[in-house]
Write a protein that holds these residues in place. Structure first.
Motif, PDB file in Angstrom:
ATOM      1  N   VAL A 116      -0.995  10.907   7.474  1.00  0.00           N
ATOM      2  CA  VAL A 116      -0.951  10.622   8.975  1.00  0.00           C
ATOM      3  C   VAL A 116      -2.419  10.156   9.027  1.00  0.00           C
ATOM      4  O   VAL A 116      -2.714   9.441  10.217  1.00  0.00           O
ATOM      5  N   ASP A 117      -3.444  10.248   8.321  1.00  0.00           N
ATOM      6  CA  ASP A 117      -4.502   9.179   8.348  1.00  0.00           C
ATOM      7  C   ASP A 117      -4.088   7.953   8.714  1.00  0.00           C
ATOM      8  O   ASP A 117      -3.091   7.198   8.175  1.00  0.00           O
ATOM      9  N   SER A 118      -4.926   7.388   9.587  1.00  0.00           N
ATOM     10  CA  SER A 118      -4.474   6.006  10.326  1.00  0.00           C
ATOM     11  C   SER A 118      -4.495   4.881   9.246  1.00  0.00           C
ATOM     12  O   SER A 118      -3.341   4.083   9.101  1.00  0.00           O
ATOM     13  N   GLU A 119      -5.344   4.841   8.170  1.00  0.00           N
ATOM     14  CA  GLU A 119      -5.199   3.962   7.025  1.00  0.00           C
ATOM     15  C   GLU A 119      -4.114   4.091   6.288  1.00  0.00           C
ATOM     16  O   GLU A 119      -3.283   3.262   5.652  1.00  0.00           O
ATOM     17  N   HIS A 120      -3.913   5.443   5.741  1.00  0.00           N
ATOM     18  CA  HIS A 120      -2.938   5.618   4.648  1.00  0.00           C
ATOM     19  C   HIS A 120      -1.428   5.531   5.413  1.00  0.00           C
ATOM     20  O   HIS A 120      -0.456   5.147   4.687  1.00  0.00           O
ATOM     21  N   LYS A 132      -0.803  -7.057  -5.281  1.00  0.00           N
ATOM     22  CA  LYS A 132      -2.016  -6.974  -6.358  1.00  0.00           C
ATOM     23  C   LYS A 132      -3.023  -5.848  -6.050  1.00  0.00           C
ATOM     24  O   LYS A 132      -3.791  -5.441  -6.996  1.00  0.00           O
ATOM     25  N   ALA A 133      -3.387  -5.402  -4.724  1.00  0.00           N
ATOM     26  CA  ALA A 133      -4.441  -4.662  -4.351  1.00  0.00           C
ATOM     27  C   ALA A 133      -4.050  -4.133  -3.004  1.00  0.00           C
ATOM     28  O   ALA A 133      -3.223  -4.741  -2.040  1.00  0.00           O
ATOM     29  N   ILE A 134      -4.614  -2.988  -2.613  1.00  0.00           N
ATOM     30  CA  ILE A 134      -4.379  -2.607  -1.249  1.00  0.00           C
ATOM     31  C   ILE A 134      -5.947  -2.164  -0.854  1.00  0.00           C
ATOM     32  O   ILE A 134      -6.936  -2.116  -1.601  1.00  0.00           O
ATOM     33  N   THR A 135      -6.015  -2.367   0.578  1.00  0.00           N
ATOM     34  CA  THR A 135      -7.136  -2.235   1.125  1.00  0.00           C
ATOM     35  C   THR A 135      -7.316  -1.414   2.193  1.00  0.00           C
ATOM     36  O   THR A 135      -6.434  -1.362   3.252  1.00  0.00           O
ATOM     37  N   LEU A 136      -8.325  -0.450   2.443  1.00  0.00           N
ATOM     38  CA  LEU A 136      -8.584   0.573   3.232  1.00  0.00           C
ATOM     39  C   LEU A 136      -9.711  -0.147   4.254  1.00  0.00           C
ATOM     40  O   LEU A 136     -10.664  -0.539   3.636  1.00  0.00           O
ATOM     41  N   HIS A 188      -5.747  -1.288  10.190  1.00  0.00           N
ATOM     42  CA  HIS A 188      -5.839   0.169   9.529  1.00  0.00           C
ATOM     43  C   HIS A 188      -5.794  -0.171   7.900  1.00  0.00           C
ATOM     44  O   HIS A 188      -6.053   0.743   7.322  1.00  0.00           O
ATOM     45  N   GLY A 189      -4.778  -0.995   7.319  1.00  0.00           N
ATOM     46  CA  GLY A 189      -4.478  -1.302   6.090  1.00  0.00           C
ATOM     47  C   GLY A 189      -4.024  -2.620   5.908  1.00  0.00           C
ATOM     48  O   GLY A 189      -3.257  -3.197   6.813  1.00  0.00           O
ATOM     49  N   ILE A 190      -4.259  -3.052   4.641  1.00  0.00           N
ATOM     50  CA  ILE A 190      -4.004  -4.492   4.221  1.00  0.00           C
ATOM     51  C   ILE A 190      -3.400  -4.287   2.783  1.00  0.00           C
ATOM     52  O   ILE A 190      -3.943  -3.455   2.000  1.00  0.00           O
ATOM     53  N   LEU A 242      -0.981  -8.752   3.681  1.00  0.00           N
ATOM     54  CA  LEU A 242      -0.251  -8.322   4.889  1.00  0.00           C
ATOM     55  C   LEU A 242      -1.051  -7.200   5.470  1.00  0.00           C
ATOM     56  O   LEU A 242      -1.371  -6.375   4.851  1.00  0.00           O
ATOM     57  N   GLN A 243      -1.122  -7.219   6.933  1.00  0.00           N
ATOM     58  CA  GLN A 243      -2.058  -6.214   7.278  1.00  0.00           C
ATOM     59  C   GLN A 243      -1.404  -5.571   8.541  1.00  0.00           C
ATOM     60  O   GLN A 243      -0.481  -5.927   9.351  1.00  0.00           O
TER      61      GLN A 243
END
Length: 385
Positions: A145-149, A165-169, A243-245, A254-255
């Motif tokens: 439920v956290d907006s980023e996750h 390749k990677a995820i970004t918070l 909120h996430g990339i 992609l965001q």
């Protein structure tokens, strides 16, 4: 009609959950909820939603309403939390209690095979390996439920894991994002609680000010999505719109972008695996004037590096990180330590508490308790600045 239990209904996630329940009365029923000390909110919600059971968790309120309030049964404390998440009429549990206190009822809800809308990040930070095993054994769905996750969860569903390749918070940067670093030793509690974007409780707002909250989210993301710590990144994004990339192998990004309102991730988690069926907020992308990103300054946010260190160490280190921080934040809110002492206390705990690799939740809880006792013993009377 989906029966929903909300743990921590007076907080920001709890209040957003109520917005969703009110918007979709034909889809959800508030079957049960917990509140810590706000009896006024509890009384109002009992009258509005007529829940089956309500749990009051504050020790100072034990027995205050007896075992009934109107047609609603009243239970108390940790035992009451475990009872309401296990109700046969509950399908989904929103775990929105802040801190490690939310972990045990979450574990109980998983064992009861409820769908988990998880907003309590400390559950995965403290008990991560155990929780992942338990979720798999019980075959339950756990939606962040956290907006980023939640943003990353939705993006990852649309992209093959082998192409990522990677995820970004993203992080707002907190209350002291633009404050000169030399002023940090003298900041007040009032300043720390003045978050530039979100309206949250005191603990999580202080966490955000030092990017401890983002460090906890890094560890949580590791356990939620299975990415290594070398594949998880953090950027400061003052607008709090992205909120996430996810970064794909070819270098494209992609965001997930939305207005900074918790109603979006809460609705997604409650409806999952189905889609939210109607418009939640009218906000066109071209109305967002700019999206800016920058790397977090390690001198301003030393706790972020400590979170990565704890995550890479594994075992009980993340539990120690979380417990030391919880005690340190409380000491700051009690005006016993300055704000800049929080990451120093976390670092001391990581260096002084022996790391272990527990096989059950009790082993992780023992490390949590050991850390709290150690930090309290050392710093409860404050520090010399």
């Amino acid at each position: 009609m989906i029966g929903v239990c909300v743990l921590g209904i007076s907080g920001s996630v709890g209040q957003s959950s109520l917005k969703v329940l009110r918007s979709f009365p034909e889809s959800f029923r508030l079957t049960a909820f917990s509140v810590h000390s706000n009896l006024k909110i509890a009384e109002t919600l009992i009258e509005e939603f007529r829940p089956e059971v309500v749990c009051l968790t504050s020790e100072s309120h034990l027995g205050v309403w007896g075992d009934k309030k109107g047609g609603t049964r009243i239970v108390y404390g940790e035992q009451g939390l475990n009872e309401i998440v296990s109700l046969s009429s509950v399908d989904t549990v929103v775990t929105a209690i802040v801190g490690a206190a939310g972990a045990i009822p979450t574990i109980t809800a998983i064992k009861a095979k409820k769908k988990i809308a998880i907003a309590n990040k400390e559950t995965l930070v403290t008990f991560g390996p155990y929780i992942n095993r338990l979720v798999k054994e019980c075959g339950v769905s756990m939606v962040p439920v956290d907006s980023e996750h939640n943003a990353l969860f939705q993006l990852l569903e649309k992209e093959d894991r082998s192409n990522i390749k990677a995820i970004t918070l993203t992080a707002s940067g907190g209350s002291f994002r633009d404050l000169p670093i030399e002023d940090l030793p003298n900041v007040s509690i009032k300043q720390a609680l003045n978050h530039p974007t979100w309206s949250m409780g005191p603990k999580i707002t202080v966490d955000s000010a030092g990017l401890v909250n983002k460090g906890l989210e890094v560890i949580e993301a590791h356990f939620l999505f299975g990415f290594s710590y070398d594949e998880i990144e953090v950027v400061i994004h003052p607008q709090s719109l992205t909120h996430g990339i996810i970064e794909t192998l070819d270098g494209a990004c992609l965001q997930y972008t939305s207005a900074p309102d918790m109603i979006f991730p809460v609705a997604h988690a409650l409806f999952y695996p189905n889609k939210t069926p109607k418009l939640l907020a009218e906000k066109k992308p071209f109305s967002w004037k700019e999206l800016t990103f920058r790397d977090p300054d390690p001198a301003r946010y030393p706790a972020l590096a400590l979170a990565f260190q704890a995550g890479r160490t594994g075992g009980s280190a993340p539990a120690v990180f979380n417990a030391a921080n919880e005690v340190a934040v409380q000491l700051f809110l009690e005006e016993k330590i300055p704000f800049i002492q929080i990451p120093r206390i976390i670092e001391d705990a990581l260096n002084e508490i022996p790391n272990t690799f527990p096989q059950d939740w009790q082993g992780f809880l023992e490390k949590d308790n050991e850390t709290r006792l150690s930090v309290n013993k050392k710093y409860s009377k404050g520090v010399v600045v």
